[in-house]
Design a protein around this motif. Structure first.
Motif, mmCIF file in Angstrom:
data_model
loop_
_atom_site.group_PDB
_atom_site.id
_atom_site.type_symbol
_atom_site.label_atom_id
_atom_site.label_comp_id
_atom_site.label_asym_id
_atom_site.label_seq_id
_atom_site.Cartn_x
_atom_site.Cartn_y
_atom_site.Cartn_z
ATOM 1 N N ALA A 89 0.826 -1.207 0.000
ATOM 2 C CA ALA A 89 0.000 0.000 0.000
ATOM 3 C C ALA A 89 0.860 1.257 0.000
ATOM 4 N N LEU A 90 1.944 1.237 0.769
ATOM 5 C CA LEU A 90 2.849 2.393 0.820
ATOM 6 C C LEU A 90 3.534 2.592 -0.525
ATOM 7 N N PHE A 91 4.014 1.504 -1.099
ATOM 8 C CA PHE A 91 4.652 1.598 -2.411
ATOM 9 C C PHE A 91 3.666 2.088 -3.459
ATOM 10 N N GLY A 92 2.422 1.614 -3.372
ATOM 11 C CA GLY A 92 1.408 2.066 -4.313
ATOM 12 C C GLY A 92 1.129 3.554 -4.176
ATOM 13 N N THR A 93 1.104 4.047 -2.928
ATOM 14 C CA THR A 93 0.859 5.472 -2.691
ATOM 15 C C THR A 93 1.966 6.329 -3.276
ATOM 16 N N MET A 133 1.814 14.199 -7.874
ATOM 17 C CA MET A 133 0.423 14.563 -7.643
ATOM 18 C C MET A 133 0.251 15.248 -6.290
ATOM 19 N N PHE A 134 1.046 14.829 -5.301
ATOM 20 C CA PHE A 134 0.986 15.454 -3.980
ATOM 21 C C PHE A 134 1.340 16.940 -4.081
ATOM 22 N N ILE A 135 2.378 17.248 -4.834
ATOM 23 C CA ILE A 135 2.806 18.641 -4.989
ATOM 24 C C ILE A 135 1.745 19.459 -5.717
ATOM 25 N N LEU A 136 1.221 18.921 -6.815
ATOM 26 C CA LEU A 136 0.218 19.648 -7.593
ATOM 27 C C LEU A 136 -1.080 19.832 -6.813
ATOM 28 N N GLU A 144 -3.786 20.528 3.815
ATOM 29 C CA GLU A 144 -4.720 19.722 4.603
ATOM 30 C C GLU A 144 -5.462 18.720 3.733
ATOM 31 N N PHE A 145 -6.053 19.192 2.649
ATOM 32 C CA PHE A 145 -6.788 18.331 1.729
ATOM 33 C C PHE A 145 -5.867 17.256 1.159
ATOM 34 N N THR A 146 -4.669 17.657 0.747
ATOM 35 C CA THR A 146 -3.741 16.729 0.102
ATOM 36 C C THR A 146 -3.248 15.670 1.074
ATOM 37 N N THR A 147 -2.945 16.075 2.302
ATOM 38 C CA THR A 147 -2.501 15.109 3.304
ATOM 39 C C THR A 147 -3.600 14.106 3.613
ATOM 40 N N PHE A 148 -4.826 14.595 3.731
ATOM 41 C CA PHE A 148 -5.958 13.698 3.986
ATOM 42 C C PHE A 148 -6.117 12.706 2.829
ATOM 43 N N LYS A 149 -5.986 13.167 1.600
ATOM 44 C CA LYS A 149 -6.110 12.284 0.437
ATOM 45 C C LYS A 149 -4.988 11.245 0.416
ATOM 46 N N TYR A 273 -14.460 9.063 -16.195
ATOM 47 C CA TYR A 273 -13.008 9.101 -16.384
ATOM 48 C C TYR A 273 -12.454 10.376 -15.787
ATOM 49 N N LEU A 274 -11.674 10.232 -14.723
ATOM 50 C CA LEU A 274 -10.949 11.363 -14.130
ATOM 51 C C LEU A 274 -9.605 10.846 -13.638
ATOM 52 N N ASN A 275 -8.556 10.965 -14.469
ATOM 53 C CA ASN A 275 -7.256 10.584 -13.943
ATOM 54 C C ASN A 275 -6.808 11.608 -12.914
ATOM 55 N N GLY A 276 -5.828 11.257 -12.097
ATOM 56 C CA GLY A 276 -5.455 12.081 -10.960
ATOM 57 C C GLY A 276 -5.119 13.511 -11.309
ATOM 58 N N TYR A 277 -4.408 13.728 -12.421
ATOM 59 C CA TYR A 277 -3.978 15.074 -12.772
ATOM 60 C C TYR A 277 -5.112 15.901 -13.366
ATOM 61 N N ALA A 278 -5.929 15.277 -14.214
ATOM 62 C CA ALA A 278 -7.067 15.992 -14.800
ATOM 63 C C ALA A 278 -8.099 16.342 -13.743
ATOM 64 N N ALA A 279 -8.158 15.539 -12.680
ATOM 65 C CA ALA A 279 -9.153 15.779 -11.639
ATOM 66 C C ALA A 279 -8.855 17.031 -10.836
ATOM 67 N N ILE A 280 -7.594 17.428 -10.741
ATOM 68 C CA ILE A 280 -7.222 18.546 -9.867
ATOM 69 C C ILE A 280 -7.916 19.843 -10.280
ATOM 70 N N PRO A 281 -7.748 20.323 -11.515
ATOM 71 C CA PRO A 281 -8.448 21.564 -11.878
ATOM 72 C C PRO A 281 -9.958 21.390 -11.976
ATOM 73 N N THR A 282 -10.398 20.197 -12.405
ATOM 74 C CA THR A 282 -11.837 19.965 -12.552
ATOM 75 C C THR A 282 -12.544 20.028 -11.205
ATOM 76 N N ILE A 283 -12.056 19.279 -10.226
ATOM 77 C CA ILE A 283 -12.685 19.256 -8.910
ATOM 78 C C ILE A 283 -12.557 20.606 -8.227
ATOM 79 N N ASN A 284 -11.431 21.276 -8.414
ATOM 80 C CA ASN A 284 -11.258 22.597 -7.807
ATOM 81 C C ASN A 284 -12.303 23.581 -8.309
#
Length: 347
Positions: A89-93, A133-136, A144-149, A273-284
């Motif tokens: 799980a850690l390696f996957g994260t 993705m953590f940085i973006l 806070e949001f990023t750490t929780f995710k 379909y929402l890959n991790g990077y495309a989701a950032i501006p969309t969800i924001n």
């Protein structure tokens, strides 16, 4: 060839996946001719982008089969299940794979004999977070949001692996991978075959044996064709979802974090379909327009852990019960994370 997608029509052998791919292109041309070339280039571009992972998984699976290494992997990776699940799980994260990109590696791991529990932990957590993705995400949503995710990604993977482990111990999932019929003596997971009879001897230099060279070739060709056709079809469907699915308009219906908006966000986020990077501006942008933060968290997690294209690849790879478990873990994990984040914001 093997597998049920091969069917005979007169004297022709028609692969059903290829047939669906061609028919889909014909329908696209009939309904929207201008979308044909963008869909083809989209599918081809995505295949090229994950080609290194495809080649890696093919090579790993073929080598472990030809060298008889798969007879040892299952024993080695079954030492301490809790530790192996946590490490996976850690390696996957920390790994940079999307829900589609992780499928070739999952295929290689399962066919190499790695138990389902750590594979499931890596499988679920991998598409949810990585260092870039953590940085973006931090730059857009805050720390806070990023750490929780990030914590949610690790916990979803760990809990998913533990659930898989307990169910395997209870007698479920005796068969994990759909058979591909590579060299005539394949198995669902973790078993091996030697030239004449089962053996625990590892043949590191498998190429010195003509039988094992043929085993390597057959395994590589079978797995390569399997991944190529299913991922091509998955990316073709993904191109249509990107072109036609109004994710932003659908998400705006959720409103604030009502009791029903978070599970609805997961139900729509899983197939969307929402890959991790495309989701950032969309969800924001959706949160700025009124979507609740908890619903946004759920929608982002659910859309990352799976999608219709990814689910197609998973369904072709594993048995139906494993496929259902994978979807349920992603669904329930994203819903729980959404409610937890909403509660956190109220503290």
């Amino acid at each position: 060839m093997s597998f049920i997608e091969i069917t005979k029509f007169n004297n022709w052998r028609i692969d059903r996946v290829v047939l669906v791919f061609v028919i889909t292109l014909i329908f696209i041309a009939f309904l929207d001719r201008n979308q044909v070339w963008p869909s083809i280039t989209f599918a081809f571009g995505n295949l090229v982008s994950i080609l290194p992972f495809i080649l890696l998984s093919i090579g790993v699976a073929a080598y472990t089969k030809a060298s008889n290494l798969d007879s040892k992997i299952n024993t080695i990776s079954s030492g301490n299940p809790v530790v192996s699940i946590g490490i996976a799980a850690l390696f996957g994260t920390l790994s940079p794979f999307c829900s589609c990109g992780v499928i070739p590696l999952i295929a290689g791991l399962l066919r190499a004999g790695v138990p389902l529990a750590p594979v499931m932990a890596f499988w679920i957590s991998s598409p949810l977070m990585d260092p870039e993705m953590f940085i973006l995400t931090s730059a857009v949503f805050g720390l806070e949001f990023t750490t929780f995710k990030t914590v949610a990604a690790f916990l979803m993977g760990t809990i998913g692996g533990l659930v898989a482990y307990l169910m395997v111990r209870a007698g479920y999932f005796q068969e994990i991978v759909r058979p591909q019929g590579s060299s005539g003596c394949s198995s669902s997971c973790g078993t091996s075959c030697d030239d004449d009879k089962p053996s625990t001897t590892i043949h590191w230099k498998f190429w010195q044996s003509s039988t094992r060279r043929a085993m390597f070739r057959d395994e590589a060709l079978t797995n390569g064709w399997f991944l190529l056709k299913w991922l091509s079809l998955a990316f073709l469907f993904e191109s249509l979802m990107v072109a036609y699915l109004p994710v932003d308009k659908v998400a705006l219906l959720f409103g604030d974090d009502q009791w029903w908006s978070i599970p609805l966000g997961a139900l729509i986020g899983i197939p969307a379909y929402l890959n991790g990077y495309a989701a950032i501006p969309t969800i924001n942008s959706l949160i700025e327009l009124g979507m609740g933060a908890g619903t946004g968290m759920t929608f982002m997690l659910a859309g990352s852990v799976s999608s219709i294209p990814a689910a197609m690849g998973v369904y072709a790879l594993v048995k139906k019960p494993v496929f259902v478990l994978y979807l349920l873990l992603g669904l329930m994990g994203s819903i729980t994370a959404g409610y937890a984040y909403s509660a956190w914001l109220l503290i």
